[in-house]
Enzyme design. Structure first.
Site, PDB file in Angstrom:
ATOM      1  N   GLU A   1       0.825  -1.214   0.000  1.00 41.06           N
ATOM      2  CA  GLU A   1       0.000   0.000   0.000  1.00 41.06           C
ATOM      3  C   GLU A   1       0.858   1.263   0.000  1.00 41.06           C
ATOM      4  O   GLU A   1       0.476   2.273  -0.606  1.00 41.06           O
ATOM      5  CB  GLU A   1      -0.964  -0.016   1.186  1.00 41.06           C
ATOM      6  CG  GLU A   1      -1.888  -1.229   1.256  1.00 41.06           C
ATOM      7  CD  GLU A   1      -2.730  -1.450   0.012  1.00 41.06           C
ATOM      8  OE1 GLU A   1      -2.837  -0.541  -0.829  1.00 41.06           O
ATOM      9  OE2 GLU A   1      -3.285  -2.560  -0.133  1.00 41.06           O
TER      10      GLU A   1
ATOM     11  N   TYR B   1      -2.282  -7.164 -11.197  1.00 35.75           N
ATOM     12  CA  TYR B   1      -1.281  -7.234 -10.135  1.00 35.75           C
ATOM     13  C   TYR B   1      -0.067  -8.063 -10.584  1.00 35.75           C
ATOM     14  O   TYR B   1       1.001  -7.521 -10.854  1.00 35.75           O
ATOM     15  CB  TYR B   1      -1.888  -7.853  -8.875  1.00 35.75           C
ATOM     16  CG  TYR B   1      -2.927  -7.004  -8.183  1.00 35.75           C
ATOM     17  CD1 TYR B   1      -2.597  -6.200  -7.094  1.00 35.75           C
ATOM     18  CD2 TYR B   1      -4.251  -7.017  -8.609  1.00 35.75           C
ATOM     19  CE1 TYR B   1      -3.547  -5.433  -6.450  1.00 35.75           C
ATOM     20  CE2 TYR B   1      -5.212  -6.245  -7.974  1.00 35.75           C
ATOM     21  CZ  TYR B   1      -4.852  -5.459  -6.897  1.00 35.75           C
ATOM     22  OH  TYR B   1      -5.797  -4.686  -6.266  1.00 35.75           O
TER      23      TYR B   1
END
Length: 545
Positions: free
Chosen positions: A336, A410
């Protein structure tokens, strides 16, 4: 003529490969496109004020939007505010404007077409409602109204994909960030802390039993990154002497988790040093860096990163790469925070291109592993995550309809980054590419074409076939080979027209580079089966003549 046919076939293939059979409706188009109510105005600043009624799980507030007219306007301006929320008034120049509701869109009526290009105006939207409650945040999005383990309220929001308009009126378009930042004022019950993006400016007692916190965000910010965390928090601070000077670090954990959090959050400083080395200065020195415990797994909220990994190493205590390397760090802190560079600093204009966010950030996990454990283990981790690739559809989704596409953005996105690094075969050039991207597109929204062309120009490599193969199709190249006498025969199948890769093979004591295509080729071969490179996403099979 053959070249022309190849171009036509490639164009047809990419068009068909990148078109799924999903059905989109009117609301998808309004939300996902830069349509007649959006394209002619550019957000300069948001001034958001929200009051929380925790007992009724409702909110009320206003948003003053400063915007500039950048093209010939239409007489309807599109504001986004989703179902379960209600618009009370829209004001401009001290007068109420007429508006109408169209699902999740509110059309503001005014003779904007009479205003010249370059005009700046302010409109204020006053609203209230009960925002959608997330059932499985952060994946489905919405508000989280829960109690912590000692029974105190713990409230937050996660809305990537769903959109910020689930809780405040805005131009909910990933391609338009407020150029001059944002003010956020949040009014919450006394006894609860409230953390948001940017820097805290003031805390003020308001009505009985309530207090307001005012935050200033100096940098452009995407609407889905705007957030809050309400709860009983403990706070501590630190600083990092970074590439642009002193970076303020702030940490927030639920009060009873302080001991665990101080230990786990210690990973932030070495991570930031690593990321600054590889990707350039942290992009938001003016707003600082915060890591905040959240009632969901995590989210890349700009300058206020959400953390919910239960103080475990890996991804909720497991290693996504299945190599053991992933248990050496806290996945959520690393991933993150990596989004501060790819996603928050560099933002895709259309969410169809969100591999720019997720693929490059997934690769940043490997960069941190490299800082921590060295290149060999980092590469094991990076390649290990490829096992999660599904190839269900192309990485790049459909444009203009708010389509986030496949989860392959991803790990398959990360594989594309790794193959670029392998083709460069020069770690310093690769590092300068990462830093150059974050400098060239600093605080900008980008198209896929702009992003790809910068990489192609900077690397000096013909990477267009790579992008087309791995991002615009869901085909994984199949390398077929066989040996015959003193020859190695090879070709690619399962490829788009014109695709090739430079693959280095060990031929005895020497290294040989081959460039497979869809046609059989052969080279002189000394003996034994070839050892193919591991750093390309391929299927390899020995076949018969």
């Amino acid at each position: 003529m053959n070249k022309l046919i190849s171009v036509i076939l490639l164009s047809w293939y990419l068009l068909s490969a990148n078109t799924s059979f999903a059905f989109y409706n009117h609301q998808d188009t309004l939300r996902g496109s830069n349509g007649i109510g959006r394209y002619w105005w550019d957000v300069q600043h948001y001034d958001l004020s929200v009051k929380f009624d925790t007992a009724n799980q409702s909110i009320s507030g206003s948003n003053r939007i400063t915007f500039k007219i950048t093209a010939q306007p239409h007489d309807s301006l599109q504001l986004d505010l989703q179902e379960l929320m209600f618009m009370d008034h829209i004001m401009m120049d001290g007068k109420e404007l007429n508006f109408s509701k169209d699902g999740n869109v509110w059309w503001v009526k005014y003779p904007f077409s009479q205003l010249p290009v370059g005009t700046e105006k302010e409109i204020t939207a006053v609203y209230h409602g009960k925002p959608k409650v997330a059932e499985h945040a952060p994946w489905d999005g919405g508000f989280i109204w829960i109690k912590d383990s000692v029974g105190k309220p713990w409230i937050a929001v996660a809305c990537q994909g769903l959109g910020a308009s689930v809780w405040w009126p805005c131009k909910d378009d990933q391609g338009d960030e407020p150029d001059n930042g944002m003010n956020v004022a949040l009014e919450v019950p006394e006894g609860l802390d409230c953390i948001s993006n940017g820097r805290l400016q003031a805390t003020t007692n308001t009505t009985a039993g309530m207090h307001r916190v005012d935050y200033l965000i100096k940098n452009p910010i995407n609407t889905y990154d705007v957030t809050f965390y309400i709860g009983d928090y403990i706070h501590w601070s630190d600083t990092l002497n970074g590439e642009k000077g002193k970076l303020d670090l702030d940490f927030y954990a639920l009060r009873y988790n302080e001991s665990k959090a101080r230990k786990q959050f210690a990973e932030v400083k070495p991570m930031l040093r690593c990321f600054e080395y590889w990707m350039g200065p942290y992009p938001f020195y003016e707003d600082g860096y915060k890591l905040v415990e959240a009632p969901y797994l995590g989210m890349e909220h700009q300058s206020a990163v959400a953390y919910g990994n239960s103080y475990k190493m890996g991804y909720m205590g497991r290693d996504r790469s299945n190599t053991g390397v992933g248990m050496s760090f806290d996945f959520i802190i690393i991933h993150e925070s990596g989004h501060e560079w790819f996603g928050n600093n560099i933002t895709a204009k259309d969410i169809a291109d969100n591999w720019i966010h997720e693929g490059w950030t997934t690769y940043s996990e490997g960069l941190y592993a490299e800082c921590l454990l060295g290149k060999e283990k980092a590469f094991d981790y990076i390649r290990g995550e490829w096992r999660n690739i599904t190839n269900d559809q192309p990485v790049i989704a459909n444009y203009g309809v708010n389509d986030e596409g496949s989860s392959d953005k991803y790990d398959k996105g990360s594989a594309v980054v790794h193959m670029i690094r392998a083709m460069l075969n020069d770690d310093e050039k690769f590092r300068q590419l990462l830093r150059g991207l974050n400098k060239e597109f600093y605080h900008k929204t980008v198209t896929e074409t702009e992003f790809e062309q910068y990489i192609i120009k900077t690397s000096g490599l013909d990477l267009q076939p790579l992008f087309d193969q791995y991002l615009r199709s869901n085909l994984i190249p199949q390398l077929e080979y066989y040996t015959k006498g003193k020859e190695l025969h090879f070709r690619f199948t399962n490829i788009i027209p014109g695709f090739t890769l430079p693959l280095q093979l060990k031929n005895g004591k020497e290294m040989t580079t081959i460039h497979p295509t869809g046609e059989w080729q052969q080279i002189k071969w000394k003996k034994g089966n070839p050892e193919f490179p591991k750093d390309f996403l391929l299927k390899i099979s020995e076949t018969k003549e």
